[in-house]
Write a protein that holds these residues in place. Structure first.
Motif, short mmCIF file in Angstrom:
data_model
loop_
_atom_site.label_atom_id
_atom_site.label_comp_id
_atom_site.label_asym_id
_atom_site.label_seq_id
_atom_site.Cartn_x
_atom_site.Cartn_y
_atom_site.Cartn_z
N GLN A 169 2.69 1.45 3.36
CA GLN A 169 3.78 0.48 3.47
C GLN A 169 5.00 0.92 2.67
N THR A 171 0.85 -1.19 0.00
CA THR A 171 0.00 0.00 0.00
C THR A 171 0.89 1.24 0.00
N LYS A 222 -5.23 1.07 11.88
CA LYS A 222 -5.17 0.74 10.46
C LYS A 222 -4.92 2.00 9.65
N PRO A 234 -2.21 -2.60 8.99
CA PRO A 234 -3.01 -3.07 7.86
C PRO A 234 -3.79 -1.88 7.30
N ALA A 235 -4.44 -2.06 6.15
CA ALA A 235 -5.10 -0.93 5.51
C ALA A 235 -6.52 -1.26 5.08
N ILE A 241 -2.40 -5.51 -0.66
CA ILE A 241 -3.40 -6.24 0.12
C ILE A 241 -4.10 -5.30 1.11
N TYR A 242 -5.42 -5.31 1.06
CA TYR A 242 -6.24 -4.51 1.98
C TYR A 242 -7.13 -5.44 2.78
N GLU A 243 -7.33 -5.10 4.03
CA GLU A 243 -8.23 -5.89 4.87
C GLU A 243 -9.65 -5.82 4.35
N GLU A 265 5.88 -5.77 5.84
CA GLU A 265 4.64 -6.51 5.93
C GLU A 265 3.83 -6.04 7.13
N VAL A 266 2.53 -6.25 7.06
CA VAL A 266 1.64 -5.88 8.15
C VAL A 266 2.10 -6.53 9.45
#
Length: 437
Positions: free
Chosen positions: A7, A4, A194, A159-160, A258-260, A20-21
């Motif tokens: 990140q 993202t 987040k 995370p996003a 990658i998004y939640e 990484e998350v």
């Protein structure tokens, strides 16, 4: 694996190819920020470290804005302490009364944060600068002290959530309505630690002032940060401020980031939104508000004191008067905005409408000064929080809304849709011309 925006910025500042998350990283800081409430605590921690100089005199900003102009002896002594510290440390970016502003309006205006930066501030609304495509977040005073000493900060990579903005805003709606709508949708803990990443074709329709407002209130959804992509509007904003001379880096999210969660937001379906006591998530559309009388209206703060906000409010106040018994206060976010409003005739419009215009300050937003509520009173404010006792007595109430709703409310004495006031103005003009609705 794709990353993202957040990140990518954190990875670059940690000297890593990727992150990484959940990963713990140490990053280099481009700006460390403090105000008159948080900096004195940071100074004590700084002194306890035995450090005698800051890591970079140009990368620290200290802005007394919460209790300034000083409201009492204690606030005066706090400002005296940070004034002396700034002088002793040779801190370049110290801004006080006369050249000051509310910190989160002043910092972008001074060009102290640019796209791709990492900025921390001992104030929760430091997330505002995500509007510029930077990673910015609030920290505690101890972290501020460590940042001033070392130029480093520790983070856990968040995370996003991806907010896909579609369409464009209609009528009197603005960035404030967007973020209140989103908080009402996901809740005050819906983005807890987040990154709220805003993207989509709808971003282009939002002004920079809209984006600052949205990023500013990311923390009200629990977010670590809010961030917008960098586009032509962003670059124009940065280049228009003389002090923004640093080179900047534009980061874009990878297509396979990658998004939640991904949430579609249809801007053209959002109407004016009001947040009821005592949480920002307690939202209602203006049509569902009901008959609620208000004692005080506040237009300003780090959320909604920019020139677009003042223009919208002035358009509602034009040829109108504040309701008898109502207190209406306007706080331009910086001296520069104040001067621009003066040149555009907005200040005259406010004064003719019986609105009080104040120097930039956070005062009423946190129940500090210049707008404290008594027991049983209600305020409608363009600020960012409406917790119990936020603006004064614990038995007072705070409603949150846009500048347009705030101005309309000041005129009628109860929470009002700005469209209703515009209709009144149109009726008056037609009557002057002998016309009819």
């Amino acid at each position: 694996m794709g990353m993202t925006m957040t990140q990518k910025i954190l990875a670059a500042h940690a000297g890593l190819e990727s992150v990484e998350v959940g990963q713990l990283i140490e990053v280099s800081l481009d700006l460390v920020l403090g105000n008159d409430i948080t900096t004195p605590v940071a100074i004590k921690s700084f002194d306890q470290m035995g450090i005698d100089q800051v890591f970079d005199q140009t990368k620290i900003a200290i802005v007394p804005d919460h209790f300034t102009p000083n409201k009492d002896i204690q606030s005066a002594e706090q400002c005296q302490m940070i004034r002396k510290f700034s002088k002793d440390m040779g801190i370049v970016n110290y801004f006080e009364v006369g050249e000051m502003g509310i910190e989160h309006g002043l910092i972008p205006e001074k060009g102290l944060v640019v796209p791709g930066d990492v900025a921390i501030g001992a104030d929760s609304h430091t997330c505002t600068y995500g509007a510029l495509g930077a990673f910015s977040t609030g920290v505690g005073s101890t972290d501020m002290a460590a940042g001033m000493a070392t130029g480093k900060g520790w983070f856990k990579v968040p995370p996003a959530i991806k907010f896909n903005l579609k369409g464009s805003l209609q009528g009197w709606t603005s960035g404030k309505d967007v973020i209140l709508y989103i908080i009402g949708l996901i809740g005050v803990d819906g983005a807890l630690y987040k990154s709220m990443e805003f993207c989509g074709e709808g971003v282009a329709s939002l002004t920079m002032d809209d984006r600052f407002t949205i990023a500013n209130m990311a923390i009200e959804a629990g977010a670590k940060n809010g961030i917008f992509p960098v586009d032509d509007q962003t670059i124009d904003y940065v280049e228009n401020y003389a002090m923004a001379t640093r080179q900047f880096t534009i980061y874009e999210a990878d297509e396979d980031a990658i998004y939640e969660q991904t949430i579609d937001i249809h801007l053209d379906q959002i109407t004016s939104v009001v947040s009821f006591p005592h949480l920002p998530e307690n939202t209602r559309n203006i049509e569902a508000v009901g008959d609620i009388e208000i004692d005080q209206v506040v237009i300003g703060s780090c959320t909604n004191g920019r020139i677009q906000d003042l223009r919208e409010a002035a358009a509602i106040f034009k040829d109108q008067k504040v309701a008898k018994g109502m207190r209406a206060i306007v706080f331009p976010v910086t001296q520069r905005v104040y001067l621009q409003a003066l040149r555009e005739g907005l200040i005259e419009t406010f004064i003719l409408a019986n609105v009080v215009v104040s120097t930039p300050t956070c005062g009423p937003c946190l129940g500090g000064h210049m707008g404290i509520l008594a027991k049983g009173e209600r305020a409608l404010a363009t600020t960012n929080r409406n917790f119990v006792g936020r603006m004064g007595h614990t038995e007072s109430e705070v409603y949150l809304a846009s500048p347009a709703v705030a101005a309309a409310t000041a005129i009628t004495g109860k929470i009002t849709n700005p469209i209703d006031i515009v209709a009144v103005n149109m009726t008056r003009e037609l009557k002057k011309e002998g016309g009819r609705i």
